[in-house]
Design an enzyme around this catalytic site. Structure first.
Site, PDB file in Angstrom:
ATOM      1  N   PRO A  31      10.537 -11.827   2.732  1.00  0.00           N
ATOM      2  CA  PRO A  31      11.186 -11.082   1.642  1.00  0.00           C
ATOM      3  C   PRO A  31      10.809 -11.553   0.241  1.00  0.00           C
ATOM      4  O   PRO A  31      10.515 -10.736  -0.641  1.00  0.00           O
ATOM      5  CB  PRO A  31      12.682 -11.277   1.931  1.00  0.00           C
ATOM      6  CG  PRO A  31      12.747 -11.430   3.421  1.00  0.00           C
ATOM      7  CD  PRO A  31      11.519 -12.195   3.805  1.00  0.00           C
ATOM      8  N   ARG A  83      -5.546  18.698   5.863  1.00  0.00           N
ATOM      9  CA  ARG A  83      -6.847  19.349   5.986  1.00  0.00           C
ATOM     10  C   ARG A  83      -6.690  20.824   5.653  1.00  0.00           C
ATOM     11  O   ARG A  83      -5.656  21.427   5.956  1.00  0.00           O
ATOM     12  CB  ARG A  83      -7.401  19.206   7.408  1.00  0.00           C
ATOM     13  CG  ARG A  83      -7.794  17.776   7.759  1.00  0.00           C
ATOM     14  CD  ARG A  83      -9.002  17.296   6.937  1.00  0.00           C
ATOM     15  NE  ARG A  83      -9.306  15.898   7.179  1.00  0.00           N
ATOM     16  CZ  ARG A  83      -8.824  14.862   6.485  1.00  0.00           C
ATOM     17  NH1 ARG A  83      -7.953  15.071   5.502  1.00  0.00           N
ATOM     18  NH2 ARG A  83      -9.181  13.631   6.766  1.00  0.00           N
ATOM     19  N   ASP A 127      -1.315   1.652  -2.899  1.00  0.00           N
ATOM     20  CA  ASP A 127      -1.001   1.730  -1.459  1.00  0.00           C
ATOM     21  C   ASP A 127      -1.418   0.435  -0.765  1.00  0.00           C
ATOM     22  O   ASP A 127      -2.381   0.399  -0.009  1.00  0.00           O
ATOM     23  CB  ASP A 127      -1.732   2.939  -0.872  1.00  0.00           C
ATOM     24  CG  ASP A 127      -1.294   3.255   0.551  1.00  0.00           C
ATOM     25  OD1 ASP A 127      -0.224   2.754   0.971  1.00  0.00           O
ATOM     26  OD2 ASP A 127      -2.020   3.992   1.233  1.00  0.00           O
ATOM     27  N   ARG A 142     -10.680  12.638   1.360  1.00  0.00           N
ATOM     28  CA  ARG A 142     -11.988  13.196   1.722  1.00  0.00           C
ATOM     29  C   ARG A 142     -12.139  14.704   1.566  1.00  0.00           C
ATOM     30  O   ARG A 142     -13.206  15.144   1.121  1.00  0.00           O
ATOM     31  CB  ARG A 142     -12.354  12.743   3.143  1.00  0.00           C
ATOM     32  CG  ARG A 142     -12.723  11.268   3.166  1.00  0.00           C
ATOM     33  CD  ARG A 142     -12.669  10.690   4.544  1.00  0.00           C
ATOM     34  NE  ARG A 142     -11.306  10.702   5.079  1.00  0.00           N
ATOM     35  CZ  ARG A 142     -10.963  10.211   6.253  1.00  0.00           C
ATOM     36  NH1 ARG A 142     -11.891   9.708   7.046  1.00  0.00           N
ATOM     37  NH2 ARG A 142      -9.714  10.234   6.648  1.00  0.00           N
ATOM     38  N   ASP A 171     -10.536   6.910  -2.651  1.00  0.00           N
ATOM     39  CA  ASP A 171     -11.216   6.098  -1.634  1.00  0.00           C
ATOM     40  C   ASP A 171     -12.716   6.079  -1.925  1.00  0.00           C
ATOM     41  O   ASP A 171     -13.509   6.716  -1.220  1.00  0.00           O
ATOM     42  CB  ASP A 171     -10.896   6.628  -0.232  1.00  0.00           C
ATOM     43  CG  ASP A 171      -9.437   6.407   0.125  1.00  0.00           C
ATOM     44  OD1 ASP A 171      -8.846   5.412  -0.365  1.00  0.00           O
ATOM     45  OD2 ASP A 171      -8.871   7.219   0.875  1.00  0.00           O
ATOM     46  N   LYS A 211      -4.105   7.645  -5.967  1.00  0.00           N
ATOM     47  CA  LYS A 211      -3.822   6.546  -5.045  1.00  0.00           C
ATOM     48  C   LYS A 211      -4.956   5.527  -5.060  1.00  0.00           C
ATOM     49  O   LYS A 211      -6.121   5.874  -4.915  1.00  0.00           O
ATOM     50  CB  LYS A 211      -3.647   7.078  -3.626  1.00  0.00           C
ATOM     51  CG  LYS A 211      -3.271   5.977  -2.639  1.00  0.00           C
ATOM     52  CD  LYS A 211      -3.070   6.530  -1.244  1.00  0.00           C
ATOM     53  CE  LYS A 211      -4.353   6.416  -0.459  1.00  0.00           C
ATOM     54  NZ  LYS A 211      -4.340   5.375   0.577  1.00  0.00           N
ATOM     55  N   LYS A 252       0.635  -1.396   1.275  1.00  0.00           N
ATOM     56  CA  LYS A 252       1.359  -1.542   2.558  1.00  0.00           C
ATOM     57  C   LYS A 252       1.757  -2.998   2.805  1.00  0.00           C
ATOM     58  O   LYS A 252       1.353  -3.636   3.779  1.00  0.00           O
ATOM     59  CB  LYS A 252       0.513  -1.018   3.718  1.00  0.00           C
ATOM     60  CG  LYS A 252       0.194   0.469   3.616  1.00  0.00           C
ATOM     61  CD  LYS A 252      -0.523   0.982   4.851  1.00  0.00           C
ATOM     62  CE  LYS A 252      -0.719   2.487   4.854  1.00  0.00           C
ATOM     63  NZ  LYS A 252      -1.714   2.977   3.880  1.00  0.00           N
ATOM     64  N   THR A 263      -0.373   6.131  11.414  1.00  0.00           N
ATOM     65  CA  THR A 263      -0.802   7.306  12.186  1.00  0.00           C
ATOM     66  C   THR A 263      -1.899   6.939  13.188  1.00  0.00           C
ATOM     67  O   THR A 263      -2.202   7.714  14.087  1.00  0.00           O
ATOM     68  CB  THR A 263      -1.323   8.420  11.246  1.00  0.00           C
ATOM     69  OG1 THR A 263      -2.280   7.853  10.370  1.00  0.00           O
ATOM     70  CG2 THR A 263      -0.205   9.035  10.461  1.00  0.00           C
ATOM     71  N   ASP A 304       5.503  -9.012   4.523  1.00  0.00           N
ATOM     72  CA  ASP A 304       5.518 -10.478   4.445  1.00  0.00           C
ATOM     73  C   ASP A 304       6.976 -10.915   4.369  1.00  0.00           C
ATOM     74  O   ASP A 304       7.878 -10.084   4.510  1.00  0.00           O
ATOM     75  CB  ASP A 304       4.705 -10.928   3.211  1.00  0.00           C
ATOM     76  CG  ASP A 304       4.091 -12.320   3.390  1.00  0.00           C
ATOM     77  OD1 ASP A 304       4.790 -13.218   3.917  1.00  0.00           O
ATOM     78  OD2 ASP A 304       2.938 -12.518   3.009  1.00  0.00           O
TER      79      ASP A 304
HETATM   80  O1  C5P Z   1      -8.046  11.790   5.214  1.00  0.00           O
HETATM   81  P1  C5P Z   1      -7.991  11.631   3.729  1.00  0.00           P
HETATM   82  O2  C5P Z   1      -9.280  11.147   3.141  1.00  0.00           O
HETATM   83  O3  C5P Z   1      -7.439  12.833   3.019  1.00  0.00           O
HETATM   84  O4  C5P Z   1      -6.945  10.461   3.526  1.00  0.00           O
HETATM   85  C1  C5P Z   1      -6.356  10.173   2.285  1.00  0.00           C
HETATM   86  C2  C5P Z   1      -5.449   8.956   2.436  1.00  0.00           C
HETATM   87  O5  C5P Z   1      -4.411   9.251   3.358  1.00  0.00           O
HETATM   88  C3  C5P Z   1      -6.158   7.728   2.960  1.00  0.00           C
HETATM   89  O6  C5P Z   1      -6.420   6.883   1.876  1.00  0.00           O
HETATM   90  C4  C5P Z   1      -5.199   7.106   3.955  1.00  0.00           C
HETATM   91  O7  C5P Z   1      -4.502   6.011   3.372  1.00  0.00           O
HETATM   92  C5  C5P Z   1      -4.173   8.167   4.226  1.00  0.00           C
HETATM   93  N1  C5P Z   1      -4.198   8.687   5.614  1.00  0.00           N
HETATM   94  C6  C5P Z   1      -3.182   8.335   6.498  1.00  0.00           C
HETATM   95  N2  C5P Z   1      -3.171   8.862   7.754  1.00  0.00           N
HETATM   96  C7  C5P Z   1      -4.119   9.709   8.168  1.00  0.00           C
HETATM   97  C8  C5P Z   1      -5.149  10.079   7.280  1.00  0.00           C
HETATM   98  C9  C5P Z   1      -5.147   9.538   6.010  1.00  0.00           C
HETATM   99  O8  C5P Z   1      -2.311   7.575   6.138  1.00  0.00           O
HETATM  100  N3  C5P Z   1      -4.081  10.200   9.385  1.00  0.00           N
END
Ligand code: C5P
Length: 226
Positions: free
Chosen positions: A68, A177, A61, A206, A12, A34, A63, A116, A66
């Site tokens: 099929p 975490r 990723d 992160r 990211d 990813k 996601k 989430t 749309d």
């Molecule tokens: O939080 P972190 O930076 O570790 O997130 C890594 C990846 O996990 C993000 O790119 C995001 O797509 C996914 N993520 C998620 N649900 C969360 C936190 C992160 O799907 N609660």
């Protein structure tokens, strides 16, 4: 299948130069990286090629959600790029999932169930009356029945998915975490929790990219998952 390291690092970051620097830097411990929609839109296929040239795999990723035929075509194109795994929204329905799963050859297909970021109230507003966990499990089951290789889900949901979908269905867990990070976020878990819940892969961004000593964090997570 080759045994891959269980830690997937989420790239990211805003540029392909930065992404490639992270791949090189973490190459000793990480096999799969990813790439999300922002970076993919910026760099196109060239970043995927660069990561593959470094001998690493790409989890794309996007996601997808749309009709099929459109999702099946995107799945095919991801396969031609040599992507290792691709995500689609299981809520796109049985036919969308099945048509994508029938593409051959194709990347591994991992389903997204309930984001989430959604709570029970949000689900009701989009017409879903199930509690989040029941909805996650129902969509995971639909995905497995229609040919998906696995799902992306929180650690808290992983156990229930395992019970319903079995050992051979891949469970990929983000929201990791380290306990020393503290924090009060809900639906986050440690690498040890992920392993105990039966996750096959964990996705971490992160906590590694923003660490003072990223290599130490990677070693710490890798040890916890071993
Ligand atoms: O939080 P972190 O930076 O570790 O997130 C890594 C990846 O996990 C993000 O790119 C995001 O797509 C996914 N993520 C998620 N649900 C969360 C936190 C992160 O799907 N609660």
């Amino acid at each position: 299948m080759k045994q891959y390291q269980r830690l997937i690092v989420a790239l990211d970051v805003p540029t392909d130069e930065e992404a490639v620097r992270w791949v090189e830097r973490l190459s000793a411990w990480v096999d799969i990286f990813k790439v999300g929609p922002g970076l993919f839109l910026k760099t196109g296929a060239s970043l995927i090629e660069s990561i593959r040239e470094l001998g690493k795999q790409v989890f794309l990723d996007l996601k997808l959600h749309d009709i099929p035929s459109v999702v099946a075509e995107a799945t095919w194109q991801a396969g031609t790029l040599g992507v290792f795994s691709l995500t689609l929204h299981t809520s796109g329905g049985p036919e969308m999932v099945r048509k994508a799963a029938e593409v051959n050859p194709r990347p591994k297909l991992w389903g997204v169930t309930v984001l989430t970021s959604l709570n029970e109230g949000d689900l009701r507003r989009v017409g879903v009356n199930n509690a989040p966990e029941a909805q996650v499990v129902a969509l995971a089951q639909l995905g497995r029945e229609q040919g998906l290789d696995g799902v992306v889900a929180s650690v808290q949901e992983a156990k229930a998915i395992r019970q319903v979908c079995g050992r051979r269905f891949t469970v990929v867990t983000p929201g990791i975490r380290l306990s020393e990070d503290g924090g009060e976020q809900k639906r986050v878990a440690s690498p040890e929790d992920a392993r105990a819940a039966g996750a096959d892969f964990v996705v971490v961004g992160r906590p590694i990219l923003e660490a003072r000593d990223p290599e130490a964090v990677v070693r710490r997570i890798t040890r916890a998952l071993a």
